[in-house]
Design an enzyme around this catalytic site. Structure first.
Site, PDB file in Angstrom:
ATOM      1  N   CYS A  42       0.851  -1.191   0.000  1.00  0.00           N
ATOM      2  CA  CYS A  42       0.000   0.000   0.000  1.00  0.00           C
ATOM      3  C   CYS A  42       0.888   1.243   0.000  1.00  0.00           C
ATOM      4  O   CYS A  42       1.974   1.248   0.581  1.00  0.00           O
ATOM      5  CB  CYS A  42      -0.916   0.005   1.217  1.00  0.00           C
ATOM      6  SG  CYS A  42      -2.075   1.408   1.220  1.00  0.00           S
ATOM      7  N   ASP A  44       0.429   3.803   1.636  1.00  0.00           N
ATOM      8  CA  ASP A  44       0.400   4.386   2.983  1.00  0.00           C
ATOM      9  C   ASP A  44       1.814   4.640   3.513  1.00  0.00           C
ATOM     10  O   ASP A  44       2.659   3.731   3.518  1.00  0.00           O
ATOM     11  CB  ASP A  44      -0.356   3.428   3.919  1.00  0.00           C
ATOM     12  CG  ASP A  44      -0.711   4.074   5.249  1.00  0.00           C
ATOM     13  OD1 ASP A  44       0.209   4.547   5.950  1.00  0.00           O
ATOM     14  OD2 ASP A  44      -1.909   4.112   5.585  1.00  0.00           O
ATOM     15  N   ARG A  46       2.971   4.817   6.313  1.00  0.00           N
ATOM     16  CA  ARG A  46       3.362   4.100   7.532  1.00  0.00           C
ATOM     17  C   ARG A  46       3.807   2.665   7.262  1.00  0.00           C
ATOM     18  O   ARG A  46       4.140   1.927   8.191  1.00  0.00           O
ATOM     19  CB  ARG A  46       2.188   4.091   8.528  1.00  0.00           C
ATOM     20  CG  ARG A  46       1.790   5.485   8.989  1.00  0.00           C
ATOM     21  CD  ARG A  46       0.429   5.481   9.640  1.00  0.00           C
ATOM     22  NE  ARG A  46      -0.638   5.131   8.688  1.00  0.00           N
ATOM     23  CZ  ARG A  46      -1.926   5.062   8.993  1.00  0.00           C
ATOM     24  NH1 ARG A  46      -2.316   5.302  10.226  1.00  0.00           N
ATOM     25  NH2 ARG A  46      -2.820   4.744   8.075  1.00  0.00           N
ATOM     26  N   HIS A  98      -2.323  -3.834   4.938  1.00  0.00           N
ATOM     27  CA  HIS A  98      -2.173  -3.476   6.351  1.00  0.00           C
ATOM     28  C   HIS A  98      -3.529  -3.210   6.978  1.00  0.00           C
ATOM     29  O   HIS A  98      -4.427  -2.681   6.331  1.00  0.00           O
ATOM     30  CB  HIS A  98      -1.256  -2.248   6.513  1.00  0.00           C
ATOM     31  CG  HIS A  98      -1.801  -0.998   5.898  1.00  0.00           C
ATOM     32  ND1 HIS A  98      -2.397  -0.010   6.635  1.00  0.00           N
ATOM     33  CD2 HIS A  98      -1.884  -0.594   4.605  1.00  0.00           C
ATOM     34  CE1 HIS A  98      -2.797   0.967   5.827  1.00  0.00           C
ATOM     35  NE2 HIS A  98      -2.505   0.640   4.584  1.00  0.00           N
ATOM     36  N   CYS A 101      -6.274   0.064   6.775  1.00  0.00           N
ATOM     37  CA  CYS A 101      -6.030   0.641   5.442  1.00  0.00           C
ATOM     38  C   CYS A 101      -7.176   1.581   5.038  1.00  0.00           C
ATOM     39  O   CYS A 101      -8.337   1.174   4.973  1.00  0.00           O
ATOM     40  CB  CYS A 101      -5.877  -0.466   4.410  1.00  0.00           C
ATOM     41  SG  CYS A 101      -5.481   0.150   2.757  1.00  0.00           S
TER      42      CYS A 101
HETATM   43 CO    CO Z   1      -3.476   1.318   2.947  1.00  0.00          CO
END
Ligand code: CO
Length: 211
Positions: A42, A44, A46, A98, A101
Site C-alpha cells: 500500500c 500508505d 506508515r 495493512h 487501510c
Molecule cells: Co493502505
C-alpha cells in the site's frame, strides 16, 4: 528551512554515513541489482517495505499503490511484475496489505469519492461482494474491516496467479512463490494470511496453454 530542504539535507547526512561505514557501498550497489523479492504494498506512508522488514537497498523490488491492488489493466503494475519476474527473476512476490487501510475502509462506505478514486475503490467493493456471506457474519465492524483487509490481499495474490507472466515463470522455472501478508500498524507485526506455491493450480478457466 523548508520541510523539503530538510529531506535533501538528511539525504546528504545519510549518504555520508553509509560511506563512512562502508566506502564501497554505493559503488557496489550501482553495479548490481539482484533482489530476491518483489513487494506489492500500500502507498500508505506508515508501511515502508525496507524499514518494516529491516532490509537494505538492493534487496526488495517495490511497487506500491492505494490498497495494494493487482489490476489486470494496470500497465504500471504489470510492467513492474514482468520486469521483476521475467528479468530480475525474483523468487518471491509478496502482496502486503495493512490493518487500518484507508482505501479498504473507504470502499466499505457509500461515499462518492469522485473519479478516479471511485474507479480504483470499486475493485475492493468486488472483493467484498465475493466474500459477502463471510463478511456480513461479523457484527463487530472493526473485525469485519480487518477481515476484508485480509481477503483483499488473498484476492490480489490470486490475481497475480491469473497473469501469463506468473504462469510462464511457474511452468518454466518453478518460481516465484506468492505470499499474502498483512502488516499491523498497532504492533508492527506482519501476519502471513495466504500463500500460493509456484505451480499451484487455479480455476482452469484462467490457466493459459502454450505458455
Ligand atoms: Co493502505
Amino acid at each position: 528551512m523548508k520541510t523539503y530542504e530538510k529531506l535533501l539535507l538528511e539525504n546528504k547526512a545519510w549518504a555520508h554515513e553509509k560511506v563512512e561505514d562502508d566506502p564501497d557501498y554505493f559503488n557496489r550497489l550501482s553495479h548490481i541489482q539482484t533482489p530476491e523479492f518483489l513487494w506489492i504494498g500500500c502507498s500508505d506512508s506508515r508501511v515502508p517495505a525496507n524499514e518494516i522488514t529491516n532490509t537494505q537497498p538492493g534487496e526488495i523490488f517495490v511497487h506500491r499503490n492505494v490498497a495494494n491492488l493487482v489490476i489486470h489493466t494496470d500497465v504500471n503494475l504489470l510492467s513492474v511484475l514482468d520486469y521483476a519476474v521475467t528479468h530480475l527473476k525474483v523468487k518471491h512476490v509478496i502482496v502486503c496489505g495493512h490493518y487500518g487501510c484507508g482505501g479498504i475502509k473507504a470502499a466499505m462506505t457509500n461515499t462518492d469519492y469522485k473519479q478516479v478514486l471511485n474507479m480504483w475503490l470499486r475493485n475492493i467493493k468486488d472483493v467484498f461482494r465475493l466474500h459477502r456471506d463471510e463478511l456480513e457474519g461479523f457484527h463487530d465492524e472493526e473485525k469485519k474491516f480487518d477481515r476484508l483487509v485480509e481477503l483483499n490481499v488473498q484476492e490480489q495474490v490470486m490475481h497475480l496467479a491469473k497473469t501469463s507472466i506468473i504462469q510462464r515463470a511457474w511452468k518454466n522455472e518453478q518460481r516465484p512463490d506468492l505470499h499474502g501478508w498483512v502488516y499491523g500498524l498497532k504492533d508492527g507485526i506482519i501476519n502471513p494470511v495466504f500463500e500460493m506455491k509456484a505451480g499451484t493450480h487455479i480455476d482452469p478457466l484462467y490457466e493459459y496453454e502454450d505458455l
